[in-house]
Design an enzyme around this catalytic site. Structure first.
Site, mmCIF file in Angstrom:
data_model
loop_
_atom_site.group_PDB
_atom_site.id
_atom_site.type_symbol
_atom_site.label_atom_id
_atom_site.label_comp_id
_atom_site.label_asym_id
_atom_site.label_seq_id
_atom_site.Cartn_x
_atom_site.Cartn_y
_atom_site.Cartn_z
ATOM 1 N N CYS A 157 18.177 -35.621 -15.581
ATOM 2 C CA CYS A 157 18.347 -35.219 -14.186
ATOM 3 C C CYS A 157 18.411 -36.509 -13.394
ATOM 4 O O CYS A 157 17.394 -37.187 -13.230
ATOM 5 C CB CYS A 157 17.190 -34.344 -13.696
ATOM 6 N N SER A 162 13.913 -34.540 -11.238
ATOM 7 C CA SER A 162 13.397 -34.205 -12.565
ATOM 8 C C SER A 162 13.588 -32.724 -12.863
ATOM 9 O O SER A 162 12.698 -32.076 -13.407
ATOM 10 C CB SER A 162 11.910 -34.576 -12.675
ATOM 11 N N CYS A 163 14.749 -32.164 -12.497
ATOM 12 C CA CYS A 163 15.020 -30.754 -12.782
ATOM 13 C C CYS A 163 14.943 -30.537 -14.289
ATOM 14 O O CYS A 163 15.509 -31.297 -15.072
ATOM 15 C CB CYS A 163 16.396 -30.369 -12.249
#
Length: 201
Positions: A104, A108-109
């Site tokens: 990501c 921080s997906c």
């Protein structure tokens, strides 16, 4: 991205988390039982063991594997895993010719329902930048050495779309039960920074 750096960063985060927990408990905002319940929830209900079960089912059930590729979120929900962070899931599959890696680049997906909490290195600026710019070098630092002819595809997770990698089924895994296969699937192999474990490893 060295292993020692990861461990140092993880140790620092663990110390900070312990200090924060102590302050919250001391101020009466949380009890140790509540903290334990939260941790247990993430370890038992939201964790890489969920994704490992998805991968193992795909390895043994060609029809499920096809559903997983065509509509990842729906196929994952068939096994009881879902939620906001898994609303739109795209599943990509490693082959001898193609190796997939997830990153990501903005934040921080991460697909929490199938992988649990993201590791600290996944959120680090170094990984987020280098996984795109020099994925082969990053994989080498994780101990993954791929043939020069293997294409590396990097997938950028967003708040709308999260990715899950189905690693290649390891040699010698024929005849294993679904539970035994799931035990070979690691969190890193479902991000693409690792490989599935060899049986007996």
């Amino acid at each position: 991205m060295s292993g020692d750096h990861h461990h140092d960063h993880d140790d620092e985060l663990a110390l900070r988390a312990a200090a924060l927990e102590a302050v919250l408990v001391e101020k009466g905002l949380l009890t140790t039982d509540q903290v334990d319940a939260i941790v247990e929830h993430y370890e038992r209900d939201l964790g890489p063991q969920n994704g490992a079960r998805v991968v193992a089912r795909a390895w043994v059930d060609p029809a499920y594997r096809q559903r997983l590729r065509s509509d990842g979120a729906a196929a994952i929900r068939e096994l009881g895993y879902g939620g906001f962070e898994g609303g739109t899931m795209v599943v990509v599959e490693n082959t001898p010719d193609v190796h997939n890696v997830v990153v990501c680049t903005l934040c921080s997906c991460y697909p929490w329902p199938v992988l649990g909490l993201p590791p600290s290195w996944y959120k680090s600026p170094a990984y987020r930048a280098r996984a795109v710019a020099e994925p082969r070098a990053v994989l080498r630092e994780f101990g993954v050495e791929l043939p020069a002819e293997t294409e590396i595809r990097v997938w950028d997770s967003t708040s709308e779309v999260r990715y899950l990698v189905v690693p290649q089924r390891p040699e010698g895994a024929d005849g294993l039960s679904e539970d035994e296969l799931a035990a070979l699937v690691t969190r890193d192999s479902m991000i693409g920074t690792g490989l599935a474990l060899e049986p007996g490893a």
